[in-house]
Design an enzyme around this catalytic site. Structure first.
Site, PDB file in Angstrom:
ATOM      1  N   LYS A 118     -34.867  -2.520   3.038  1.00 58.10           N
ATOM      2  CA  LYS A 118     -36.225  -2.242   2.741  1.00 58.10           C
ATOM      3  C   LYS A 118     -36.325  -1.214   1.468  1.00 58.10           C
ATOM      4  O   LYS A 118     -37.214  -1.122   0.458  1.00 58.10           O
ATOM      5  CB  LYS A 118     -36.984  -1.579   4.039  1.00 58.10           C
ATOM      6  N   GLU A 202     -43.381   6.203   3.916  1.00 62.79           N
ATOM      7  CA  GLU A 202     -44.635   5.340   3.189  1.00 62.79           C
ATOM      8  C   GLU A 202     -45.981   6.234   3.626  1.00 62.79           C
ATOM      9  O   GLU A 202     -46.038   6.726   4.718  1.00 62.79           O
ATOM     10  CB  GLU A 202     -44.650   4.289   3.577  1.00 62.79           C
ATOM     11  N   HIS A 237     -46.893  -6.910  17.103  1.00 64.41           N
ATOM     12  CA  HIS A 237     -46.059  -7.398  15.748  1.00 64.41           C
ATOM     13  C   HIS A 237     -45.606  -8.955  16.214  1.00 64.41           C
ATOM     14  O   HIS A 237     -45.068  -9.711  15.262  1.00 64.41           O
ATOM     15  CB  HIS A 237     -44.769  -6.839  15.692  1.00 64.41           C
ATOM     16  N   ARG A 294     -37.205 -16.839   4.566  1.00 64.54           N
ATOM     17  CA  ARG A 294     -36.892 -18.067   5.488  1.00 64.54           C
ATOM     18  C   ARG A 294     -38.241 -18.882   5.485  1.00 64.54           C
ATOM     19  O   ARG A 294     -39.246 -18.448   4.905  1.00 64.54           O
ATOM     20  CB  ARG A 294     -36.571 -17.662   6.799  1.00 64.54           C
TER      21      ARG A 294
HETATM   22  C1  MV4 Z   1     -47.253  -0.285   7.221  1.00 62.30           C
HETATM   23  C2  MV4 Z   1     -48.555  -0.218   7.889  1.00 62.30           C
HETATM   24  C3  MV4 Z   1     -49.544   0.684   7.487  1.00 62.30           C
HETATM   25  N1  MV4 Z   1     -49.364   1.660   6.273  1.00 62.30           N
HETATM   26  N2  MV4 Z   1     -47.053   0.413   6.319  1.00 62.30           N
HETATM   27  C4  MV4 Z   1     -45.589  -3.146  10.786  1.00 62.30           C
HETATM   28  C5  MV4 Z   1     -44.303  -3.937  10.643  1.00 62.30           C
HETATM   29  C6  MV4 Z   1     -43.603  -3.891   9.425  1.00 62.30           C
HETATM   30  N3  MV4 Z   1     -43.601  -4.962   8.949  1.00 62.30           N
HETATM   31  C7  MV4 Z   1     -44.847  -2.961   8.583  1.00 62.30           C
HETATM   32  N4  MV4 Z   1     -45.698  -2.607   9.578  1.00 62.30           N
HETATM   33  C8  MV4 Z   1     -46.725  -1.767   9.093  1.00 62.30           C
HETATM   34  N5  MV4 Z   1     -46.385  -1.090   7.964  1.00 62.30           N
HETATM   35  C9  MV4 Z   1     -47.860   1.298   5.869  1.00 62.30           C
HETATM   36  N6  MV4 Z   1     -47.578   2.055   4.772  1.00 62.30           N
HETATM   37  C10 MV4 Z   1     -48.864  -0.820   9.049  1.00 62.30           C
HETATM   38  C11 MV4 Z   1     -48.009  -1.651   9.599  1.00 62.30           C
HETATM   39  C12 MV4 Z   1     -48.392  -2.375  10.768  1.00 62.30           C
HETATM   40  C13 MV4 Z   1     -48.567  -3.665  10.657  1.00 62.30           C
HETATM   41  C14 MV4 Z   1     -48.250  -4.717   9.504  1.00 62.30           C
HETATM   42  C15 MV4 Z   1     -48.372  -5.866   9.517  1.00 62.30           C
HETATM   43  C16 MV4 Z   1     -48.664  -6.701  10.793  1.00 62.30           C
HETATM   44  C17 MV4 Z   1     -48.902  -5.905  11.778  1.00 62.30           C
HETATM   45  C18 MV4 Z   1     -48.916  -4.776  11.742  1.00 62.30           C
HETATM   46  C19 MV4 Z   1     -49.220  -3.996  12.895  1.00 62.30           C
HETATM   47  C20 MV4 Z   1     -48.940  -2.822  13.122  1.00 62.30           C
HETATM   48  C21 MV4 Z   1     -48.720  -1.976  11.857  1.00 62.30           C
END
Ligand code: MV4
Length: 505
Positions: A118, A202, A237, A294
């Site tokens: 990442k 972040e 998720h 994918r």
């Molecule tokens: C974040 C965020 C808020 N701010 N990054 C969750 C899994 C990973 N793919 C990244 N995720 C998140 N990153 C920042 N800087 C909130 C999430 C997040 C989220 C993102 C996409 C879909 C569902 C989510 C559920 C909770 C938190």
């Protein structure tokens, strides 16, 4: 140009069947693989031929690289399609396939690896001019450095696993005193999950939407974007409902996000189908999150609004053909929605269910697509993910698509197992969903209220209930209309509802 005749489908369930269908239409033979648990699964019979891998646990079947390579070789395949999940994003698998002289239907091992790390992905994206969330692009040394950086970025911040994705090893940190304990907890979780405890930081983006852009790259250096998917409706998720387009994305924003996504894919020399995940903030700013290298579960909503068969394009790209998708012609038409129908009981904390599907009535009719992986008689176990099928609909407008999805969900009858069906109907009826007022916290906010009434849908057609009851009573060997055993709880929520409502005798 690789001369492909036969493709090994290194997956199971609905996506294996989806790929096998695409092979057939593309004039390719397909070779299915299956575990002992999947002997009777539809994907096994749909393929040109099938190879047994071994016992049900994925480590001994769908995750076993030597067995898969041997199966591909022995069956005379020239290519391997990994589907999603399992080995689809493991660079060592892509490398092993190539080393065996086979074509991996997907990007290079190097592209998978670059996006899997990442912080490296963030560095590459920054260089390519793709907006990333403010924060670090290298791993943290310790909690002291984490505190210093968090104060520089400004609270709240998110600690994330460098090897991660999908939310594992992620911690929200609201104040300086929370940094050290959160750092230790995240590091331990990341080590357990990924064998790598590296973390980075972040800025925490509040109340964003999860918007992803589909891309296709071919071996002739062309990369195109195919609009967005709105994926905010998720629980822990796991996405439950996806749609295309998003009510939050204007044509101008779509163009900007599409340009960012193609720049992201080009930066790693991407070949094949891929997805760039973004957070879209309430301010309208968007930020790169990660790239999925994918085909994704929710790819059909893009297919329906863009009129493109993404899996066939994957196969053609793997054969060295230029893609048949032309940038200028890519405008979304109408609206598509997908519900992931899972064997989980929404009225019992989404507990994964096991059992045999004793009766299945699949929705059909105009604008309805069923990408299923099970049929009546199949057992659902805890060995694999609980997805039974994806129900996807298309309509001229979002309203028409919602109405069509409600109609299709009411046609669906699953007996033998609880499913997420009733929950989907409730989300579709929710005013916030209807108005498009959704973000990644939508289900946390609305989920309990949606489940407050324990009696499942009164919306059921009496015919569907009767069909379900009859099938269940046949299975239980009970007399129709007679009591089928004191205290026996009908397995299906539909049946529970029917009993509670006094339908079916
Ligand atoms: C974040 C965020 C808020 N701010 N990054 C969750 C899994 C990973 N793919 C990244 N995720 C998140 N990153 C920042 N800087 C909130 C999430 C997040 C989220 C993102 C996409 C879909 C569902 C989510 C559920 C909770 C938190």
């Amino acid at each position: 140009m690789p001369d492909l005749k036969r493709v090994l489908v290194a997956n199971r369930g609905e996506i294996a069947l989806r790929i096998i269908r695409a092979c057939g239409e593309e004039g390719l033979e397909s070779v299915a693989v299956y575990s002992e648990a999947d002997r009777l699964s539809p994907h096994v019979r749909a393929a040109t031929r099938a190879v047994a891998l071994g016992p049900a646990p994925a480590a001994e079947s769908y995750l076993n690289i030597p067995k898969l390579i041997a199966a591909a070789r022995d069956a005379g395949c020239q290519a391997v399609h990994p589907g999603y999940g399992f080995l689809s994003e493991r660079a060592p698998f892509a490398a092993a396939v190539a080393e065996a002289g086979l074509v991996f239907v997907g990007p290079s091992a190097a592209a998978i690896k670059a996006m899997g790390d990442k912080t490296e992905a963030r560095r590459r994206m920054q260089q390519a001019g793709v907006p990333i969330v403010p924060g670090l692009t290298t791993p943290l040394r310790d909690a002291t450095e984490a505190l210093r950086e968090a104060e520089r970025i400004g609270f709240p911040v998110l600690l994330k696993a460098a090897a991660g994705g999908g939310g594992k090893g992620m911690r929200l940190v609201g104040a300086p005193a929370e940094v050290a304990p959160a750092f230790e907890a995240a590091r331990s979780e990341a080590t357990k999950a990924f064998g790598d405890g590296s973390l980075y930081l972040e800025k925490y983006i509040e109340r964003p939407r999860h918007i992803e852009i589909q891309v296709l790259g071919d071996s002739h250096g062309r990369v195109v974007s195919l609009g967005e998917r709105e994926c905010s409706i998720q629980r822990r998720h796991q996405k439950l409902i996806e749609e295309a387009p998003s009510v939050a994305v204007s044509p101008a924003l779509r163009r900007r996000m599409g340009e960012a996504a193609t720049a992201a894919a080009s930066a790693v020399g991407y070949v094949g189908a891929g997805t760039i995940e973004f957070l879209l903030a309430p301010t309208g700013d968007f930020y790169f999150l990660e790239m999925n290298t994918r085909i994704q579960v929710e790819h059909p909503v893009t297919e329906l609004v863009y009129g493109v068969d993404l899996v066939r394009e994957q196969l053609r790209i793997a054969m060295g053909h230029p893609m048949r998708v032309h940038r200028g012609a890519l405008e979304p038409r109408g609206h598509a929605i997908e519900c992931r129908v899972t064997a989980e009981d929404p009225f019992n904390g989404f507990l994964p269910a096991t059992g045999v599907v004793t009766y299945l009535r699949v929705p059909a009719g105009p604008g309805v697509r069923w990408d299923g992986g099970v049929e009546a008689g199949n057992a659902v176990t805890l060995h694999y993910d609980p997805l039974l099928a994806k129900l996807i609909v298309w309509g001229e407008t979002r309203e028409a698509a919602v109405a069509r999805m409600e109609r299709a969900l009411r046609e669906l009858v699953i007996v033998g197992l609880p499913s997420s069906q009733a929950f989907h109907l409730r989300v579709l009826a929710d005013p916030d969903f209807r108005s498009g007022a959704i973000d990644i916290a939508y289900l946390e906010r609305r989920g309990d209220a949606l489940l407050a009434d324990p009696v499942p849908e009164r919306l059921l057609k009496p015919l569907a209930v009767t069909a379900a009851l009859l099938a269940d009573e046949r299975r239980n060997g009970a007399r129709p209309g007679g009591g089928s055993g004191e205290g026996a709880t009908p397995a299906s929520p539909w049946l529970r509802a029917a009993r509670q409502e006094g339908i079916g005798g």
